[in-house]
Design an enzyme around this catalytic site. Structure first.
Site, PDB file in Angstrom:
ATOM      1  N   ASP A  81       0.480  -1.087  -0.236  1.00 45.36           N
ATOM      2  CA  ASP A  81       0.405   0.152  -0.142  1.00 45.36           C
ATOM      3  C   ASP A  81       1.087   1.499  -0.186  1.00 45.36           C
ATOM      4  O   ASP A  81       1.934   1.241   0.134  1.00 45.36           O
ATOM      5  CB  ASP A  81      -1.402   0.393   1.267  1.00 45.36           C
ATOM      6  CG  ASP A  81      -1.844   1.121   1.133  1.00 45.36           C
ATOM      7  OD1 ASP A  81      -2.807   1.814   0.423  1.00 45.36           O
ATOM      8  OD2 ASP A  81      -2.220   1.455   2.897  1.00 45.36           O
ATOM      9  N   GLU A 143      -2.690   6.433  -7.507  1.00 50.18           N
ATOM     10  CA  GLU A 143      -3.948   7.777  -6.737  1.00 50.18           C
ATOM     11  C   GLU A 143      -4.269   9.006  -7.815  1.00 50.18           C
ATOM     12  O   GLU A 143      -3.163   9.784  -7.827  1.00 50.18           O
ATOM     13  CB  GLU A 143      -3.331   8.308  -5.752  1.00 50.18           C
ATOM     14  CG  GLU A 143      -4.559   8.817  -4.327  1.00 50.18           C
ATOM     15  CD  GLU A 143      -4.804   8.675  -2.760  1.00 50.18           C
ATOM     16  OE1 GLU A 143      -4.626   7.578  -2.393  1.00 50.18           O
ATOM     17  OE2 GLU A 143      -4.315   9.774  -2.364  1.00 50.18           O
ATOM     18  N   HIS A 194      -8.717   9.486   5.476  1.00 50.42           N
ATOM     19  CA  HIS A 194      -7.776   8.160   6.018  1.00 50.42           C
ATOM     20  C   HIS A 194      -7.844   9.046   7.416  1.00 50.42           C
ATOM     21  O   HIS A 194      -8.550   9.978   7.454  1.00 50.42           O
ATOM     22  CB  HIS A 194      -6.713   8.673   5.507  1.00 50.42           C
ATOM     23  CG  HIS A 194      -5.658   8.427   4.300  1.00 50.42           C
ATOM     24  ND1 HIS A 194      -5.587   8.708   3.005  1.00 50.42           N
ATOM     25  CD2 HIS A 194      -6.005   6.905   3.703  1.00 50.42           C
ATOM     26  CE1 HIS A 194      -5.070   7.571   2.377  1.00 50.42           C
ATOM     27  NE2 HIS A 194      -5.654   6.844   2.563  1.00 50.42           N
ATOM     28  N   GLY A 195      -7.981   7.377   8.149  1.00 50.80           N
ATOM     29  CA  GLY A 195      -8.169   7.854   9.055  1.00 50.80           C
ATOM     30  C   GLY A 195      -6.531   8.462  10.168  1.00 50.80           C
ATOM     31  O   GLY A 195      -6.220   8.110   9.315  1.00 50.80           O
ATOM     32  N   GLY A 231      -9.265   4.574   2.950  1.00 52.13           N
ATOM     33  CA  GLY A 231     -10.086   5.975   4.300  1.00 52.13           C
ATOM     34  C   GLY A 231     -10.773   4.514   4.338  1.00 52.13           C
ATOM     35  O   GLY A 231     -12.281   5.900   4.757  1.00 52.13           O
ATOM     36  N   GLY A 232     -11.455   3.500   4.367  1.00 52.59           N
ATOM     37  CA  GLY A 232     -12.217   2.065   4.606  1.00 52.59           C
ATOM     38  C   GLY A 232     -12.961   2.803   5.750  1.00 52.59           C
ATOM     39  O   GLY A 232     -14.385   2.262   6.167  1.00 52.59           O
ATOM     40  N   ASN A 252      -9.488  -0.322   1.113  1.00 51.78           N
ATOM     41  CA  ASN A 252      -8.671  -0.113   2.016  1.00 51.78           C
ATOM     42  C   ASN A 252      -9.136   0.239   3.705  1.00 51.78           C
ATOM     43  O   ASN A 252     -10.087   0.914   4.036  1.00 51.78           O
ATOM     44  CB  ASN A 252      -7.837   0.946   2.197  1.00 51.78           C
ATOM     45  CG  ASN A 252      -6.330   0.544   1.045  1.00 51.78           C
ATOM     46  OD1 ASN A 252      -7.159  -0.305  -0.166  1.00 51.78           O
ATOM     47  ND2 ASN A 252      -5.227   0.830   0.789  1.00 51.78           N
ATOM     48  N   VAL A 253      -9.300  -0.593   4.853  1.00 49.10           N
ATOM     49  CA  VAL A 253      -9.394  -0.689   5.680  1.00 49.10           C
ATOM     50  C   VAL A 253      -7.732  -1.126   6.420  1.00 49.10           C
ATOM     51  O   VAL A 253      -7.817  -1.688   6.650  1.00 49.10           O
ATOM     52  CB  VAL A 253     -10.690  -1.781   6.520  1.00 49.10           C
ATOM     53  CG1 VAL A 253     -10.638  -1.533   7.800  1.00 49.10           C
ATOM     54  CG2 VAL A 253     -11.594  -1.535   5.196  1.00 49.10           C
TER      55      VAL A 253
HETATM   56  P1  13P Z   1      -8.602   4.279   7.053  1.00 47.86           P
HETATM   57  O1  13P Z   1      -7.356   3.838   7.975  1.00 47.86           O
HETATM   58  O2  13P Z   1      -9.354   5.229   7.408  1.00 47.86           O
HETATM   59  O3  13P Z   1      -9.396   3.130   7.689  1.00 47.86           O
HETATM   60  O4  13P Z   1      -7.659   4.755   5.567  1.00 47.86           O
HETATM   61  C1  13P Z   1      -6.829   2.933   5.471  1.00 47.86           C
HETATM   62  C2  13P Z   1      -6.248   2.915   3.666  1.00 47.86           C
HETATM   63  O5  13P Z   1      -6.540   3.903   3.303  1.00 47.86           O
HETATM   64  C3  13P Z   1      -4.960   2.811   3.923  1.00 47.86           C
HETATM   65  O6  13P Z   1      -4.393   2.810   2.697  1.00 47.86           O
END
Ligand code: 13P
Length: 300
Positions: A81, A143, A194-195, A231-232, A252-253
């Site tokens: 990632d 991206e 994203h978190g 930012g899942g 993506n989580v």
């Molecule tokens: P979150 O941490 O918001 O789930 O996002 C993860 C992410 O997108 C990693 O690439």
């Protein structure tokens, strides 16, 4: 063994969203894999550069080794990632050696994040990685647009961001980007954030993001490749399921399962209990949130 490209293409065709779970701590790999297998589902396991710099995933090699201990290719595959060209602290990254390392380690797909560059420079950097990766049959995610949240400073108020479309991926730019960069999957910004990972904010509960599905539909038609939702964690469920019908094939989580691990570890002092917490949350996400229990047979 089926190629990950075919699996993600199948997800796009049938309108489901395949999770890629981030593992900022190596002991998270085992419970994530166990949850995916127990749900007879499919997922990617991934680590981002910031997770070996700011957390404890230790790097592409350590994650690949840990993954190999538990790997069940029918159910899980390994993805690299976010390797940014300019990182969340505005530092330029020497990204090519990272990709060379990941390719030698057998990663099946990788992500170059040139989203902080101008369009032409993002195309150029992505093209460089595509040329390295494609000769080895490895897929490249790129991206375009700004999925905010990893930066140290605070986000603009979410409703303002959503209403103004700040950083949202532009449809005509996306069409050109995909044609000229040759990327296989594209991460888009459509209301997702994203978190936080900055000290002092990384433990906070994430806001519930929403998605602009009309914009997503246009992006999917213009690009005609699988799109990715970063930012899942904590996106409104209805919107995530809707996004699967409009071109998102991978989500993506990170934050959700990272916080489960950290909270349980802090409260219990036990790594086993922290792993159990990750297992339980991953099961909920697969079964109740993404509706992916039993999906493997439809994808592979
Ligand atoms: P979150 O941490 O918001 O789930 O996002 C993860 C992410 O997108 C990693 O690439």
């Amino acid at each position: 063994m089926q190629k990950v490209a075919d699996i993600i293409n199948a997800a796009r065709r049938i309108g489901v969203v395949i999770p890629a779970f981030n593992v900022p701590y190596l002991p998270m790999v085992e419970p994530v894999v166990r949850a995916v297998v127990d749900q007879d589902s499919f997922a990617l396991v991934e680590t981002a550069r910031l997770e070996w710099i700011k957390f404890e995933s230790k790097g592409p090699e350590a994650v690949a080794k840990e993954f190999a201990r538990w790997s069940q290719p029918e159910h899980v595959r390994l993805h690299l990632d976010h390797v940014p060209v300019i990182d969340e602290d505005d530092q330029r990254v020497d990204y090519v050696p990272v990709f060379k390392e990941a390719l030698a380690l057998g990663y099946e797909s990788v992500m170059l994040d040139g989203s902080r560059l101008r369009l032409e420079d993002n195309i150029q950097a992505t093209r460089t990685v595509v040329e390295l990766a494609h000769v080895q049959g490895v897929l490249v995610e790129a991206e375009l647009g700004a999925v905010l949240g990893h930066e140290t400073g605070p986000l603009p108020p979410y409703e303002e961001l959503f209403a103004s479309g700040l950083g949202f991926t532009d449809v005509e730019e996306a069409r050109r980007f995909v044609q000229e960069s040759g990327c296989d999957w594209l991460s888009v910004a459509i209301g997702n954030v994203h978190g936080a990972i900055a000290a002092g904010r990384k433990d906070q509960k994430k806001i519930q993001a929403r998605l602009n599905l009309d914009r997503l539909d246009q992006l999917s038609q213009a690009t005609n490749i699988p799109l990715v939702l970063h930012g899942g964690s904590g996106i409104k469920q209805e919107d995530v399921l809707g996004a699967g019908k409009c071109g998102i094939a991978k989500i993506n989580v990170g934050t959700e399962i990272r916080q489960s691990y950290e909270v349980a570890l802090k409260e219990s002092g036990s790594q086993v209990k922290a792993q159990d917490a990750v297992y339980a949350r991953t099961v909920e996400l697969l079964r109740d949130y993404l509706h992916l229990a039993g999906i493997r047979a439809m994808l592979t």
